[in-house]
Motif scaffolding. Structure first.
Motif, mmCIF file in Angstrom:
data_model
loop_
_atom_site.group_PDB
_atom_site.id
_atom_site.type_symbol
_atom_site.label_atom_id
_atom_site.label_comp_id
_atom_site.label_asym_id
_atom_site.label_seq_id
_atom_site.Cartn_x
_atom_site.Cartn_y
_atom_site.Cartn_z
ATOM 1 N N ASN A 19 4.257 9.747 41.394
ATOM 2 C CA ASN A 19 5.322 10.576 40.828
ATOM 3 C C ASN A 19 4.923 11.065 39.442
ATOM 4 O OD1 ASN A 19 7.754 11.879 40.575
ATOM 5 N ND2 ASN A 19 9.029 10.041 40.621
ATOM 6 N N SER A 35 11.564 13.913 43.280
ATOM 7 C CA SER A 35 12.312 14.678 42.281
ATOM 8 C C SER A 35 13.665 14.054 41.972
ATOM 9 C CB SER A 35 12.512 16.117 42.769
ATOM 10 O OG SER A 35 11.272 16.759 42.977
ATOM 11 N N CYS A 36 14.257 13.400 42.967
ATOM 12 C CA CYS A 36 15.617 12.872 42.811
ATOM 13 C C CYS A 36 15.678 11.401 42.421
ATOM 14 C CB CYS A 36 16.398 13.070 44.107
ATOM 15 S SG CYS A 36 16.646 14.792 44.569
ATOM 16 N N HIS A 91 3.242 16.073 41.953
ATOM 17 C CA HIS A 91 4.241 17.121 42.225
ATOM 18 C C HIS A 91 3.560 18.440 42.554
ATOM 19 C CE1 HIS A 91 8.336 15.489 41.155
ATOM 20 N NE2 HIS A 91 7.549 14.491 40.780
ATOM 21 N N SER A 115 13.781 8.921 39.945
ATOM 22 C CA SER A 115 12.780 8.683 38.905
ATOM 23 C C SER A 115 12.218 7.265 38.960
ATOM 24 C CB SER A 115 13.396 8.938 37.519
ATOM 25 O OG SER A 115 14.525 8.098 37.313
ATOM 26 N N LYS A 156 2.642 14.638 37.329
ATOM 27 C CA LYS A 156 2.482 16.089 37.342
ATOM 28 C C LYS A 156 1.565 16.536 38.491
ATOM 29 C CE LYS A 156 1.265 19.946 34.255
ATOM 30 N NZ LYS A 156 0.150 20.543 35.025
ATOM 31 N N LEU A 185 8.712 15.554 48.342
ATOM 32 C CA LEU A 185 8.986 16.180 47.050
ATOM 33 C C LEU A 185 10.438 15.955 46.635
ATOM 34 C CD1 LEU A 185 7.642 17.950 44.877
ATOM 35 C CD2 LEU A 185 8.486 19.946 46.107
ATOM 36 N N TYR A 186 11.345 16.034 47.590
ATOM 37 C CA TYR A 186 12.761 15.795 47.325
ATOM 38 C C TYR A 186 12.982 14.374 46.800
ATOM 39 C CZ TYR A 186 17.605 14.588 48.494
ATOM 40 O OH TYR A 186 18.912 14.129 48.458
#
Length: 351
Positions: free
Chosen positions: A168, A102-103, A173, A105, A170, A98-99
């Motif tokens: 990556n 999220s970091c 996540h 793109s 919705k 997840l990290y």
């Protein structure tokens, strides 16, 4: 997602120094077989493994120290004192994925891999399904032999957590957030109330998230717990097949090798001095020749490289655990393992 699409692949894993030879073998297999460019994100548990990988300066590999990552996830770090090393590594898996998503793109989809995987074909074959889904899960597909020996999805889960891919988007996540929350609540190395480590949670994903599906490639996640159901063969240029489909990657679960530092040495009668630590796993001669022999050769190369770098200022020796000539507890454990292996062989012959 077409096979020839030049999309950059992103892989990730986490490891301590004892798993470094396995990581190198996995990395070399990606270099050899991946037609597409890739980035391999490695979460380093300890300064030694970080420094060793830094010295190796592997192209495509990006290093992140565990201590730095933990600063970004207070909830994860807060459970560390209550989990052993294995349980904590399982807990951090969805947090780490997840990290990264999220970091970064630029990551279109991310694949987590255990370090004891090894590729025999282009990994791009695995991702055709990601056109229409957000989470790809790899099934255990326990063989008839494994089932007769008591291996069952009821305990271990339908899916194996050693390989999974997440888009990556919705749904990707949301699935990782849900998995992360479950693992922070409970993630132990034993079965309890329908839970088993981080792995058993995965079988709920297809019900909870419409975009979570099982990988449909037979050659993905072939392992000692399912290989006995497949016909293993090779063509004239030594490409390996399972039931006439390309073997994409093999999960070398429970394999130890003489010379892996920080591992208790497991011996087997024979010049290769290797064995599977789970005595229930039975391998045919063809499986050993076509699958295990190339990997063992790669592992020996990796062990020598790590040894040379690790001890570049000292004599390159590996201290093995000395076994006393008489130890009743060890004798009982060894005898049970031999009986289990004998039972596995008998069942294998009756299939």
């Amino acid at each position: 997602m077409k096979k020839n699409n030049p999309i950059q692949l992103h892989f990730c894993t986490s490891l301590g120094v004892s798993s470094l030879p396995k990581l190198l073998a996995l990395y070399w297999s990606l270099l050899r077989h991946s037609a597409n460019p890739f980035v391999f994100w490695v979460l380093c548990d300890g300064d030694e493994v970080y420094q060793l990988l830094f010295k190796l300066n592997l192209e495509h590999v990006r290093l992140v120290p565990l201590t730095e990552f933990e600063k970004t996830d207070v909830e994860l770090y807060s459970v560390k004192r209550y989990r052993d090393v294995f349980e904590y590594n399982c807990t951090l898996r969805p947090c780490w994925m997840l990290y990264l998503l999220s970091c970064n793109s630029e990551i279109q989809f991310l694949t987590y891999m255990d370090t004891d995987l090894y590729f025999f074909s282009d990994p791009q074959y695995l991702y055709d399904q990601l056109d229409n889904c957000s989470v790809l899960l790899s099934e255990h597909r326990f063989s008839k032999l494994a089932t007769r020996l008591g291996m069952t999805p009821k305990i271990s889960g339908v899916f194996n957590a050693g390989w999974l891919a997440v888009k990556n988007d919705k749904i990707g996540h949301e699935a990782l957030l849900w998995w992360r929350k479950r693992c922070l609540e409970w993630c132990r190395r034993f079965y309890e109330d329908g839970k088993f480590g981080e792995q058993k949670y995965l079988e709920s994903m297809p019900e909870l998230f419409q975009g979570a599906v099982a990988l449909n490639r037979l050659g993905g996640n072939v392992a000692p717990w399912n290989v006995s159901d497949y016909l293993v063969s090779a063509d004239e240029i030594n490409r390996v097949y399972v039931d006439n489909e390309p073997l994409i990657f093999f999960h070398f679960h429970a394999l130890q090798m003489e010379g892996e530092f920080s591992f208790k040495v497991v011996r087997e009668v024979g010049k290769n001095v290797v064995q599977l630590t789970n005595p229930s796993y039975v391998l045919s001669g063809r499986q050993k020749q076509l699958i295990y022999k190339p990997y063992i050769a790669e592992m020996r190369r990796a062990i020598r490289l790590v040894r040379d770098i690790r001890f570049n200022k000292e004599e390159a020796t590996i201290e093995e655990e000395a076994e006393s000539p008489w130890n009743f507890k060890k004798m009982i454990i060894r005898t049970k393992a031999q009986l289990t292996r004998l039972r596995s062989i008998i069942l294998y012959m009756t299939l």
